[in-house]
Write a protein that holds these residues in place. Structure first.
Motif, PDB file in Angstrom:
ATOM      1  N   ILE A  61       0.776  -1.225   0.070  1.00 19.86           N
ATOM      2  CA  ILE A  61      -0.140   0.522   0.328  1.00 19.86           C
ATOM      3  C   ILE A  61       1.202   1.647   0.082  1.00 19.86           C
ATOM      4  N   GLN A  62       0.813   2.202  -0.628  1.00 23.87           N
ATOM      5  CA  GLN A  62       1.651   3.275  -1.050  1.00 23.87           C
ATOM      6  C   GLN A  62       0.896   4.346  -0.325  1.00 23.87           C
ATOM      7  N   PRO A  63       1.864   5.483   0.288  1.00 28.06           N
ATOM      8  CA  PRO A  63       1.153   6.052   1.061  1.00 28.06           C
ATOM      9  C   PRO A  63       0.116   6.781   0.670  1.00 28.06           C
ATOM     10  N   ASP A  64      -0.266   7.482   0.110  1.00 26.64           N
ATOM     11  CA  ASP A  64      -1.178   7.829  -0.338  1.00 26.64           C
ATOM     12  C   ASP A  64      -2.683   7.100  -0.497  1.00 26.64           C
ATOM     13  N   SER A  65      -2.475   6.202   0.043  1.00 20.42           N
ATOM     14  CA  SER A  65      -3.420   4.539   0.421  1.00 20.42           C
ATOM     15  C   SER A  65      -3.863   3.876  -1.155  1.00 20.42           C
ATOM     16  N   THR A  66      -3.155   4.309  -1.589  1.00 18.45           N
ATOM     17  CA  THR A  66      -3.033   3.608  -3.076  1.00 18.45           C
ATOM     18  C   THR A  66      -2.304   2.332  -2.943  1.00 18.45           C
ATOM     19  N   TRP A  67      -3.313   0.835  -4.278  1.00 21.37           N
ATOM     20  CA  TRP A  67      -2.478   0.205  -4.326  1.00 21.37           C
ATOM     21  C   TRP A  67      -2.177   0.006  -5.586  1.00 21.37           C
ATOM     22  N   ARG A  68      -0.971  -1.325  -6.323  1.00 24.40           N
ATOM     23  CA  ARG A  68      -1.506  -1.143  -7.861  1.00 24.40           C
ATOM     24  C   ARG A  68      -0.130  -2.401  -8.152  1.00 24.40           C
ATOM     25  N   ASN A  69      -1.380  -3.470  -8.543  1.00 21.07           N
ATOM     26  CA  ASN A  69      -0.079  -4.857  -8.988  1.00 21.07           C
ATOM     27  C   ASN A  69      -0.312  -5.075 -10.452  1.00 21.07           C
ATOM     28  N   SER A  70       0.147  -6.550 -10.876  1.00 22.39           N
ATOM     29  CA  SER A  70       0.246  -7.068 -12.131  1.00 22.39           C
ATOM     30  C   SER A  70      -1.204  -8.087 -11.575  1.00 22.39           C
ATOM     31  N   THR A  71      -1.420  -8.404 -12.454  1.00 23.21           N
ATOM     32  CA  THR A  71      -2.480  -9.937 -11.976  1.00 23.21           C
ATOM     33  C   THR A  71      -2.780 -10.662 -13.360  1.00 23.21           C
ATOM     34  N   HIS A  72      -2.753 -12.001 -13.609  1.00 22.72           N
ATOM     35  CA  HIS A  72      -3.150 -12.914 -14.040  1.00 22.72           C
ATOM     36  C   HIS A  72      -4.148 -12.348 -14.650  1.00 22.72           C
ATOM     37  N   LEU A  73      -5.820 -13.071 -15.725  1.00 27.92           N
ATOM     38  CA  LEU A  73      -6.932 -12.714 -15.932  1.00 27.92           C
ATOM     39  C   LEU A  73      -7.645 -13.564 -14.974  1.00 27.92           C
ATOM     40  N   GLY A  74      -8.925 -13.578 -15.640  1.00 22.66           N
ATOM     41  CA  GLY A  74      -9.724 -14.283 -14.144  1.00 22.66           C
ATOM     42  C   GLY A  74     -11.277 -13.504 -14.787  1.00 22.66           C
ATOM     43  N   THR A  75     -12.621 -14.448 -14.876  1.00 19.94           N
ATOM     44  CA  THR A  75     -13.526 -13.567 -14.689  1.00 19.94           C
ATOM     45  C   THR A  75     -14.037 -13.175 -13.833  1.00 19.94           C
ATOM     46  N   ASP A  76     -13.121 -12.993 -12.013  1.00 19.05           N
ATOM     47  CA  ASP A  76     -13.575 -12.313 -11.640  1.00 19.05           C
ATOM     48  C   ASP A  76     -12.512 -11.955 -10.562  1.00 19.05           C
ATOM     49  N   TYR A  77     -11.941 -10.884  -9.766  1.00 21.52           N
ATOM     50  CA  TYR A  77     -11.084 -10.247  -9.205  1.00 21.52           C
ATOM     51  C   TYR A  77     -11.104  -9.844  -7.590  1.00 21.52           C
ATOM     52  N   ALA A  78     -10.155 -10.590  -6.716  1.00 25.47           N
ATOM     53  CA  ALA A  78      -9.963  -9.526  -5.488  1.00 25.47           C
ATOM     54  C   ALA A  78      -9.710  -9.321  -4.892  1.00 25.47           C
ATOM     55  N   ALA A  79      -9.619  -8.282  -3.641  1.00 25.25           N
ATOM     56  CA  ALA A  79      -8.499  -7.589  -3.155  1.00 25.25           C
ATOM     57  C   ALA A  79      -8.736  -7.985  -1.591  1.00 25.25           C
ATOM     58  N   LEU A  80      -7.947  -8.137  -0.359  1.00 22.44           N
ATOM     59  CA  LEU A  80      -8.121  -9.060   0.494  1.00 22.44           C
ATOM     60  C   LEU A  80      -6.818  -7.807   1.701  1.00 22.44           C
ATOM     61  N   LEU A  81      -7.432  -6.946   1.708  1.00 19.96           N
ATOM     62  CA  LEU A  81      -6.582  -6.211   3.326  1.00 19.96           C
ATOM     63  C   LEU A  81      -6.408  -7.066   4.221  1.00 19.96           C
ATOM     64  N   VAL A  82      -4.965  -6.999   4.550  1.00 22.86           N
ATOM     65  CA  VAL A  82      -4.594  -7.987   5.517  1.00 22.86           C
ATOM     66  C   VAL A  82      -3.364  -7.634   6.698  1.00 22.86           C
ATOM     67  N   GLU A  83      -3.591  -8.595   8.070  1.00 25.00           N
ATOM     68  CA  GLU A  83      -2.929  -8.388   8.594  1.00 25.00           C
ATOM     69  C   GLU A  83      -1.495  -8.769   8.838  1.00 25.00           C
ATOM     70  N   PRO A  84      -0.504  -8.137   9.481  1.00 27.38           N
ATOM     71  CA  PRO A  84       0.878  -8.433   9.194  1.00 27.38           C
ATOM     72  C   PRO A  84       0.809 -10.022   9.450  1.00 27.38           C
ATOM     73  N   GLY A  85       1.850 -10.780   9.341  1.00 25.80           N
ATOM     74  CA  GLY A  85       1.818 -12.111   9.100  1.00 25.80           C
ATOM     75  C   GLY A  85       1.008 -12.618   8.724  1.00 25.80           C
ATOM     76  N   PHE A  86       0.325 -12.256   7.803  1.00 32.66           N
ATOM     77  CA  PHE A  86      -1.078 -13.188   7.495  1.00 32.66           C
ATOM     78  C   PHE A  86      -0.100 -14.192   6.524  1.00 32.66           C
ATOM     79  N   HIS A  87      -0.420 -15.465   6.667  1.00 32.69           N
ATOM     80  CA  HIS A  87       0.241 -16.610   5.410  1.00 32.69           C
ATOM     81  C   HIS A  87      -1.172 -16.355   4.259  1.00 32.69           C
ATOM     82  N   PRO A  88      -1.606 -16.389   3.334  1.00 32.41           N
ATOM     83  CA  PRO A  88      -1.852 -16.875   2.374  1.00 32.41           C
ATOM     84  C   PRO A  88      -2.067 -17.732   1.477  1.00 32.41           C
ATOM     85  N   THR A  89      -3.281 -18.474   1.049  1.00 37.55           N
ATOM     86  CA  THR A  89      -3.477 -19.795  -0.044  1.00 37.55           C
ATOM     87  C   THR A  89      -3.325 -19.813  -1.320  1.00 37.55           C
TER      88      THR A  89
END
Length: 329
Positions: A61-89
């Motif tokens: 997350i950037q200082p201006d509260s925005t975020w940006r990244n690349s993604t492989h394409l899909g039918t739907d997209y999700a963004a999760l705001l996670v805590e420090p130490g979170f281990h995603p699957t």
């Protein structure tokens, strides 16, 4: 009382069935975040796949509260705001709910757009899709340029790795259909000019496998960054199991590499020259009988990439020529 954190997706990529060959950018913003929180992205293609890569699961997350990244394409997209130490699957059938390290979730359907037409080339009687999306092969991001793959007047496949507009770009093609059990034959011209980090992979892989086990059989030609290493190996993934790797030294000149894939058995062999019949001088051979994958949606790949390439070092362009691919059921 602090406000509840939120996450939004402000730039949504196109809706597409998904796959390993296409990438786009996804953007958003957050509010009410705490120090150390990050974004985890998923794209849905049948199931949810972490983005952009399994070994790069977090988006800052950037200082201006925005975020940006690349993604492989899909039918739907999700963004999760996670805590420090979170281990995603890396691959999941359903998104996690809020709680247990997930502070906020945003989900968007992909936007309508014209279908993306991938470049296809014809080589050795087969159609091959040309990669233009980055991947994490070799444990780091590799970028691909479709212009780095072509066939010449002899019908030989050329793969080139070089710098384009300040970015080191690689080359990969993959069959547009699955072949399954059988013998895979690759005739490769001399790789004696390869630098220590150049890597040529001849392999079968199921890019759509819904778990974290790599369903992959490899012939890999590389010194893996060490100049005096042996320059070739056969692998049944995962490579970190010692008995899954057989390393050898590939000599100069044209070599033919073969994989015979059967139920419970993968037999590899490399011979000198472009012939496979009686009299061909054997360079190396090995048979694996443990951890052999079963056919599903795997396809054959031929990829040239750089292992731990550093932009701070001067590296010369690399080109490899594959004279022939053959499959025998």
């Amino acid at each position: 009382m602090p406000s509840k954190p939120t996450v939004q997706i402000t730039q949504v990529p196109a809706a597409n069935p998904g796959g390993p060959l296409e990438l786009d950018f996804i953007e958003g913003r957050v509010s009410g975040v705490k120090p150390g929180q990050q974004i985890v992205l998923y794209a849905r293609s049948g199931i949810w796949w972490i983005q952009p890569f399994g070994n790069q699961p977090f988006t800052k997350i950037q200082p201006d509260s925005t975020w940006r990244n690349s993604t492989h394409l899909g039918t739907d997209y999700a963004a999760l705001l996670v805590e420090p130490g979170f281990h995603p699957t890396a691959k999941i059938t359903a998104l996690p709910p809020e709680g247990n390290g997930v502070a906020a979730i945003a989900v968007s359907m992909g936007k309508s757009a014209a279908p993306i037409v991938s470049r296809v080339i014809h080589f050795s009687g087969y159609d091959w899709g040309v990669r233009n999306a980055a991947n994490d092969r070799g444990g780091q991001s590799n970028f691909y340029d479709p212009s780095n793959a072509w066939t010449d007047k002899n019908g030989y496949l050329h793969l080139r790795m070089e710098e384009h507009d300040g970015v080191w770009t690689c080359a990969e093609v993959s069959l547009t259909r699955s072949l399954g059990y059988g013998t895979y034959i690759f005739v490769v011209q001399d790789i004696g000019h390869f630098g220590p980090s150049a890597a040529l992979g001849l392999f079968t892989n199921d890019d759509f496998r819904p778990d974290d086990i790599r369903s992959e059989l490899d012939i890999e030609l590389s010194r893996w960054g060490i100049a005096d290493n042996k320059n070739a190996q056969y692998v049944v993934q995962p490579f970190y199991i010692p008995e899954n790797v057989s390393r050898f030294m590939a000599p100069a000149g044209v070599l033919t590499h073969m994989l015979r894939w059967e139920s419970g058995r993968a037999s590899f062999k490399t011979v000198r020259g472009p012939v496979t019949g009686p009299g061909a001088a054997t360079i190396s051979e090995h048979i694996f009988t443990s951890g052999i994958p079963t056919p599903a949606k795997e396809t054959t790949h031929i990829g040239l990439y750089s292992y731990r390439h550093s932009t701070s070092t001067s590296e010369q362009p690399v080109e490899v020529v594959i004279e022939k691919f053959e499959f025998l059921p």
